[in-house]
Design a protein around this motif. Sequence first.
Motif, PDB file in Angstrom:
ATOM      1  N   LEU A 168      26.199   3.718 -18.103  1.00  8.37           N
ATOM      2  CA  LEU A 168      26.042   2.754 -19.193  1.00  8.37           C
ATOM      3  C   LEU A 168      27.374   2.519 -19.862  1.00  8.37           C
ATOM      4  N   PRO A 169      27.483   1.371 -20.553  1.00 12.34           N
ATOM      5  CA  PRO A 169      28.691   1.137 -21.349  1.00 12.34           C
ATOM      6  C   PRO A 169      28.806   2.216 -22.432  1.00 12.34           C
TER       7      PRO A 169
ATOM      8  N   HIS B  81      29.951   2.314 -25.462  1.00  7.81           N
ATOM      9  CA  HIS B  81      29.671   2.051 -26.871  1.00  7.81           C
ATOM     10  C   HIS B  81      28.181   2.108 -27.208  1.00  7.81           C
ATOM     11  N   LEU B  82      27.343   2.092 -26.177  1.00  6.85           N
ATOM     12  CA  LEU B  82      25.911   1.912 -26.406  1.00  6.85           C
ATOM     13  C   LEU B  82      25.276   3.085 -27.155  1.00  6.85           C
ATOM     14  N   LYS B  83      25.744   4.303 -26.867  1.00  9.60           N
ATOM     15  CA  LYS B  83      25.133   5.481 -27.489  1.00  9.60           C
ATOM     16  C   LYS B  83      25.236   5.391 -29.015  1.00  9.60           C
TER      17      LYS B  83
ATOM     18  N   LYS C 108      25.685   2.801 -30.873  1.00 10.00           N
ATOM     19  CA  LYS C 108      24.889   1.694 -31.391  1.00 10.00           C
ATOM     20  C   LYS C 108      23.420   2.109 -31.532  1.00 10.00           C
ATOM     21  N   ILE C 109      22.919   2.757 -30.507  1.00  7.24           N
ATOM     22  CA  ILE C 109      21.508   3.132 -30.520  1.00  7.24           C
ATOM     23  C   ILE C 109      21.241   4.213 -31.562  1.00  7.24           C
ATOM     24  N   LEU C 110      22.133   5.199 -31.655  1.00  7.05           N
ATOM     25  CA  LEU C 110      21.932   6.261 -32.647  1.00  7.05           C
ATOM     26  C   LEU C 110      22.014   5.696 -34.068  1.00  7.05           C
TER      27      LEU C 110
ATOM     28  N   GLU D 269      21.121   2.720 -34.942  1.00  8.42           N
ATOM     29  CA  GLU D 269      19.868   1.991 -35.150  1.00  8.42           C
ATOM     30  C   GLU D 269      18.771   2.961 -35.605  1.00  8.42           C
ATOM     31  N   ILE D 270      18.756   4.129 -34.985  1.00  9.38           N
ATOM     32  CA  ILE D 270      17.741   5.124 -35.346  1.00  9.38           C
ATOM     33  C   ILE D 270      18.024   5.680 -36.739  1.00  9.38           C
ATOM     34  N   ASP D 271      19.314   5.842 -37.058  1.00  7.31           N
ATOM     35  CA  ASP D 271      19.692   6.277 -38.413  1.00  7.31           C
ATOM     36  C   ASP D 271      19.185   5.297 -39.456  1.00  7.31           C
TER      37      ASP D 271
ATOM     38  N   LEU E 109      16.672   3.276 -39.282  1.00  9.95           N
ATOM     39  CA  LEU E 109      15.217   3.390 -39.396  1.00  9.95           C
ATOM     40  C   LEU E 109      14.830   4.445 -40.408  1.00  9.95           C
ATOM     41  N   ASP E 110      15.563   5.572 -40.336  1.00 14.61           N
ATOM     42  CA  ASP E 110      15.202   6.714 -41.162  1.00 14.61           C
ATOM     43  C   ASP E 110      15.742   6.636 -42.570  1.00 14.61           C
TER      44      ASP E 110
ATOM     45  N   ASN F 279       1.426   0.836 -37.416  1.00 14.51           N
ATOM     46  CA  ASN F 279       2.178   0.859 -36.156  1.00 14.51           C
ATOM     47  C   ASN F 279       1.438   1.648 -35.093  1.00 14.51           C
TER      48      ASN F 279
END
Lengths: 269, 176
Positions: A60-61, A63-65, A67-69, A71-73, A75-76, A129
Amino acid sequence: MDIEKYIASGIIESYVLGIASSDEAQEVEALAAKHPEIKKEIASVRDALESYALAHQKTLPAHLKKKILNEIDKLDSGKENNRAKVIEMDTRREIGSGSSRWLAAASIALLVLSGTMNLLQFNKLNDANQKIAALESEKSVLANEFNTLKANYTQQENDLAILSNPLNKTIIMKGVEKQPDALASIYWNAETKEVFLAVNNLPKPPADKQYQLWAIVNGKPVDMGVFDVIDSLQRMSEVEAPQAFAVTLEKKGGSAAPTLEQMYLLGNI
Amino acid sequence: MNNLPRHEDTLVASLKAKDKTAISNIYDYYSPVLFGVILKIVKSEQSAEDVLQDAFVKIWKSAEMYDASKGRLFTWLINIARNTAIDHIRSKDFKKELRTESNLVYANEDTESFNTDHIGLKEIVEKLKPDNKEIIDLIYFQGYTHVEVAEKLSLPLGTVKSKVRISIRELREIIT
């Protein structure tokens, strides 16, 4: 129950692939709890599919990790802020005096209230949800069931078309001495030479045997293929000008010539 | 499978406890496979990155719904990735488009997406008979049902069911 047969039916594969109906899935899980062979089969199918997934892995590229982490931050953070605010007010309690004390107390009360409301809303959202997730999975189960029904319906429709085709000649094959109550029907189309077979009553053959259909043409038996004891019509080989049809029990996969002492059914045209 | 964690239990426990290091570890261990699976379904790197993000959000949000007695964490993660990707292509009406695409394009893409670091795994896919591979790919990667496969390949439903079994059997023989 015959575990080997159950495994051979392909249901384990459907279950692991996630395309079994909910009834089937429950059945597989219940049986897996009782029979180690089924549990082992599930594990083995699952391993195969996991290896297949692994064979497709891709880098994977970088930078993706992050970005995803992040996003989860995000959320919380909503949830954590609620908590942080309440604690903050606790420390401010010491500062005020006189009427500002009342204001401080009122605002604390309001904040606690709003924090509680937030938490309630958050829980409600979570519930909603989860309900959506449950409905979604229910939907896919229903879709699977619908597809199975649709397939059955198509099968029946096809069968009905053959049964009601006036060009098809019906030949009833009756049981001979071996099995007097045996019964099967042949639908033979003299124009297209197509032959369809319906098993009306035949005992299930032993696992190493199969029934084989023969047409008698010019006094000689012609191999028309082997068949299984199932509910729907089965397409057999085509034949021109048969005089009779017969069924014998042969080794699995069929024989080159009929074993006459294993004849079960006979029907003349 | 040498790069997969041996202690799934610990990972599951910390994921359920909403420990952020769990999601970071899951990313490190599993994201190449999840990404590969997603890419196989959505076909474009950009969409695959978005879908992977959605899948990780789902993993985080529904961690408490994971039931270890029903299967391994790895299987659960792959299923979330597959379903998110399948939802993605269905929601965008990509499905129709994909189905009419020639399988040649599909096959060519495959050869590029191998990670050759994993010796032996490339052979798995190459050794599989093309017919069997197509059936597994349709069901496993594109979410087709038996009935849909039967329609697409013009095969009797019974034949599809037995072919699925034969294909997975072949896969099992190759990997053991």
